[in-house]
Design a protein around this motif. Structure first.
Motif, PDB file in Angstrom:
ATOM      1  N   LYS A   1       0.988   0.426   5.575  1.00 12.33           N
ATOM      2  CA  LYS A   1       0.109  -0.260   6.539  1.00 12.33           C
ATOM      3  C   LYS A   1       0.855  -1.337   7.320  1.00 12.33           C
ATOM      4  O   LYS A   1       0.402  -2.469   7.434  1.00 12.33           O
ATOM      5  CB  LYS A   1      -1.105  -0.878   5.823  1.00 12.33           C
ATOM      6  N   LEU A   2       1.981  -0.977   7.879  1.00 12.40           N
ATOM      7  CA  LEU A   2       2.683  -1.903   8.780  1.00 12.40           C
ATOM      8  C   LEU A   2       2.143  -1.681  10.189  1.00 12.40           C
ATOM      9  O   LEU A   2       1.703  -0.577  10.519  1.00 12.40           O
ATOM     10  CB  LEU A   2       4.191  -1.637   8.756  1.00 12.40           C
TER      11      LEU A   2
ATOM     12  N   PHE B   1       0.823  -1.199   0.000  1.00  9.43           N
ATOM     13  CA  PHE B   1       0.000   0.000   0.000  1.00  9.43           C
ATOM     14  C   PHE B   1       0.860   1.253   0.000  1.00  9.43           C
ATOM     15  O   PHE B   1       2.006   1.239   0.449  1.00  9.43           O
ATOM     16  CB  PHE B   1      -0.929  -0.007   1.212  1.00  9.43           C
TER      17      PHE B   1
ATOM     18  N   PHE C   1       2.183 -12.026   9.915  1.00  5.68           N
ATOM     19  CA  PHE C   1       0.777 -11.719  10.189  1.00  5.68           C
ATOM     20  C   PHE C   1      -0.126 -12.085   9.013  1.00  5.68           C
ATOM     21  O   PHE C   1      -1.211 -12.649   9.199  1.00  5.68           O
ATOM     22  CB  PHE C   1       0.664 -10.224  10.509  1.00  5.68           C
ATOM     23  N   ALA C   2       0.344 -11.805   7.798  1.00 12.50           N
ATOM     24  CA  ALA C   2      -0.485 -12.087   6.619  1.00 12.50           C
ATOM     25  C   ALA C   2      -0.753 -13.579   6.475  1.00 12.50           C
ATOM     26  O   ALA C   2      -1.824 -13.969   5.991  1.00 12.50           O
ATOM     27  CB  ALA C   2       0.210 -11.559   5.363  1.00 12.50           C
TER      28      ALA C   2
ATOM     29  N   HIS D   1       2.640 -14.878   0.590  1.00 14.09           N
ATOM     30  CA  HIS D   1       1.607 -15.819   0.144  1.00 14.09           C
ATOM     31  C   HIS D   1       1.931 -16.472  -1.193  1.00 14.09           C
ATOM     32  O   HIS D   1       1.094 -17.191  -1.723  1.00 14.09           O
ATOM     33  CB  HIS D   1       0.294 -15.055  -0.106  1.00 14.09           C
TER      34      HIS D   1
ATOM     35  N   ARG E   1       5.790  -8.808   3.050  1.00 15.04           N
ATOM     36  CA  ARG E   1       4.466  -9.257   3.490  1.00 15.04           C
ATOM     37  C   ARG E   1       3.590  -9.585   2.286  1.00 15.04           C
ATOM     38  O   ARG E   1       2.808 -10.528   2.301  1.00 15.04           O
ATOM     39  CB  ARG E   1       3.802  -8.192   4.358  1.00 15.04           C
TER      40      ARG E   1
ATOM     41  N   GLU F   1      -0.569 -15.714   9.204  1.00 14.79           N
ATOM     42  CA  GLU F   1      -1.253 -16.113  10.428  1.00 14.79           C
ATOM     43  C   GLU F   1      -2.767 -15.902  10.304  1.00 14.79           C
ATOM     44  O   GLU F   1      -3.548 -16.775  10.663  1.00 14.79           O
ATOM     45  CB  GLU F   1      -0.696 -15.275  11.582  1.00 14.79           C
TER      46      GLU F   1
END
Ligand SMILES: Nc1ncnc2c1ncn2[C@@H]1O[C@H](COP(=O)(O)OP(=O)(O)OP(=O)(O)O)[C@@H](O)[C@H]1O
Ligand SMILES: [Mg+2]
Lengths: 262, 293
Positions: A123-124, A119, A136-137, A188, A184, A139
């Motif tokens: 947005k950390l 972003f 986190f992404a 994925h 991050r 999790e």
């Protein structure tokens, strides 16, 4: 969750084609699957501001696209539509052949997991370390703890942040924060990577490093879309350039410079 | 699945302590409500049991004149037994009445022994199919020459029914009001927790977390407030149970002792269910607006 360690390389000869989702390429090469398509998209925000008007854009798998244009041209709006954070007022947005406007609410997360996004404001989470921000992404999408660790280590190595893994975002430089956000987005193994570059200019050397990183990711077969103001970088790498002005596409050239060259 | 539950529980736990003061306030009001609830349940159960006891034991007592002959009494007994409203008739003789009295009040044996005659009357104890038939029977009995006096148990029963009715209605209204206040406080507590995590929730949505991952940590947090509130309430009841039972049995005399174990278990279950239910409902209402649009 499948953790692909080696994405398909060599975009032009990608074996991962599906029939029915192809476009006839004009130059006669094997056509690539369309990852992303916008058709006649108009977006008006609730306050009446029309941010996009009649936008047509097609991005085949493996492409590297710069989205350029002055501030307020609608670049971030295009990105929000692609991840279905916003819905088009008119027209359709297709991701992997699926109409995002008709997507069921519960299918939205699945679509978003195919996309890695950085972003404009990163947005950390300020109270989590680099490692935890990246993890986190995974999790929150249900990955098991023992799968998270190696995946995070791998992307931190890719973006070159292994040494900063335990630092908080507040203890990082702007470029390191951006690389954390990139890590991050990559954790994925997305098929599509989208970066909304911050407007506050980063150090030119760092910008260059980041572009090199994205080119490498692209070489691994990931489709890359990057919104940017950085004329030097865009002109230097000679990739496809889509220029927006006042919510309309005014130029779409392959191997182009930041500004129109006549 | 395991990862999901572990994740949700971990976040719920952190969420509870992050807003410590608010969470404790929510838990405290929850305890207040649950104590009221269980107090009302215990009181009503006690009164109900007393009422049943009174109703079942003897519904009508007719005292016989000392002048009544055994023949009069057995005639009366037979005609009572023939009445449709009557389920059972027991005859208690003067001697039996004395024995019963001595059994209940052994320390007064001396006084009784000093009397030259037995002052206690013989009586007929009549059980009715329906306590509301009392008036018919009482009227009939009063018209009998052998009957001295009809004991008005009906009055006692009526008073108890009224008291129980008022308590039940008043208690329910109070509980609903307190319950709504608790719900309101829980909704606000969880909303604070949600707002504190607004950034995280936004990122979760954007990286493709499903609604469940966003919603359940807060639902667990609400359930946790309910669980803690219920545990404290049950603890308080446990500590207060001795004095409370003492008070109740002193006050109502006839509270059936064997009921208290089941009552205790039922109250605990109701307290637990209500606490967790309100906690979960409150959280559910708070996070709804933060999910994927
Ligand atoms: N949520 C919103 N509500 C109303 N108007 C909005 C909203 N988001 C963006 N806009 C407007 O839409 C237009 C396009 O905004 P957008 O963020 O897409 O621009 P941009 O090309 O990303 O600009 P920048 O390079 O500064 O990031 C702007 O005029 C902006 O004010
Ligand atoms: Mg923007």
């Amino acid at each position: 969750m499948a953790m692909v360690t080696a994405a398909p390389s060599g975009s032009k000869s990608s074996p991962h084609r599906r029939p029915g989702a192809t476009d006839q390429a004009p130059d006669g090469l094997i056509p690539n699957r369309i990852v992303l398509a916008m058709q006649g998209v108009t977006k008006s925000y609730p306050n009446g501001r029309e941010a996009l008007h009649g936008v047509d854009l097609t991005i085949p798998e493996g492409d590297f696209v710069f989205l350029v244009g002055p501030s307020g041209a609608g670049k971030s709006t295009v990105i929000k539509l692609l991840i279905r954070d916003e819905l088009p007022t008119k027209g359709v947005v297709l991701l992997d052949g699926r109409d995002l406007g008709r997507l069921k609410r519960r299918d939205v997360p699945k679509i978003r997991r195919k996309i890695g996004i950085v972003f404009q404001d990163f947005k950390l989470l300020p109270n989590k370390t680099v490692r935890d921000n990246v993890g986190f992404a995974l999790e929150v999408t249900g990955a098991r703890k023992r799968d998270i660790e190696p995946a995070v280590d791998r992307v931190l190595r890719v973006v070159g942040l292994t040494g900063q893994a335990e630092q908080l975002p507040g203890q990082l430089s702007g470029g390191e924060q951006q690389r954390t956000a990139i890590a991050r987005a990559l954790v994925h193994n997305p098929r599509l990577f989208i970066a909304d570059e911050p407007t506050g200019n980063l150090d030119p050397v760092i910008s260059w490093e980041i572009i090199q990183l994205l080119l490498r990711i692209n070489e691994l077969g990931v489709t890359v879309l990057m919104a940017t103001h950085n004329a030097e970088v865009v002109t230097a790498v000679r990739k496809r350039v889509v220029a927006l002005e006042n919510g309309r596409i005014v130029r779409d050239e392959v191997g182009a410079a930041y500004h129109r060259e006549d | 699945m395991f990862a999901f539950v572990a994740f949700s529980l971990r976040r719920a736990w952190h969420g509870f302590w992050r807003n410590g003061l608010m969470s404790i306030a929510a838990t405290a009001t929850m305890v207040l409500m649950l104590v009221l609830l269980s107090g009302l349940i215990i009181l009503l159960t006690g009164l109900d049991a007393t009422l049943n006891y009174v109703q079942q034991e003897v519904q009508v007592v007719a005292y016989m004149k000392d002048s009544a002959t055994p023949q009069d009494i057995s005639n009366l007994e037979v005609s009572l037994q023939e009445m449709a409203q009557v389920t059972q008739v027991n005859y208690v003789s003067k001697d039996q009445a004395m024995k019963d009295f001595l059994a209940r009040h052994p320390d007064e044996a001396d006084v009784i022994g000093s009397l030259s005659t037995n002052p206690l009357p013989a009586s007929l104890q009549i059980n009715l199919r329906d306590p509301n038939d009392y008036l018919d029977i009482a009227t009939f009995l009063k018209s009998q020459p052998a009957v001295d006096r009809v004991l008005n148990i009906k009055n006692t029963v009526d008073q108890m029914v009224t008291v129980i009715g008022i308590l039940r209605a008043g208690g329910t209204v109070t509980l609903v009001v307190v319950g709504l206040i608790v719900l309101f406080i829980i909704v606000n507590t969880i909303r604070l927790a949600v707002v504190a995590r607004a950034d995280e929730i936004e990122i979760m949505r954007l990286v493709g977390a499903s609604d469940a991952f966003i919603r359940w940590p807060f639902i667990f947090e609400g359930a946790f407030v309910g669980l803690l509130g219920a545990a404290i309430t049950i603890g308080l009841l446990f500590v207060g149970q001795g004095p409370l039972t003492g008070f109740l049995s002193d006050y109502f005399k006839v509270l059936p002792v064997e009921a208290s174990a089941t009552v205790g278990r039922n109250v605990a279950l109701i307290v637990l269910g209500t606490g967790v239910g309100i906690g979960v409902l409150g959280s559910y209402l708070s996070v709804r607006s933060y999910l994927i649009r």
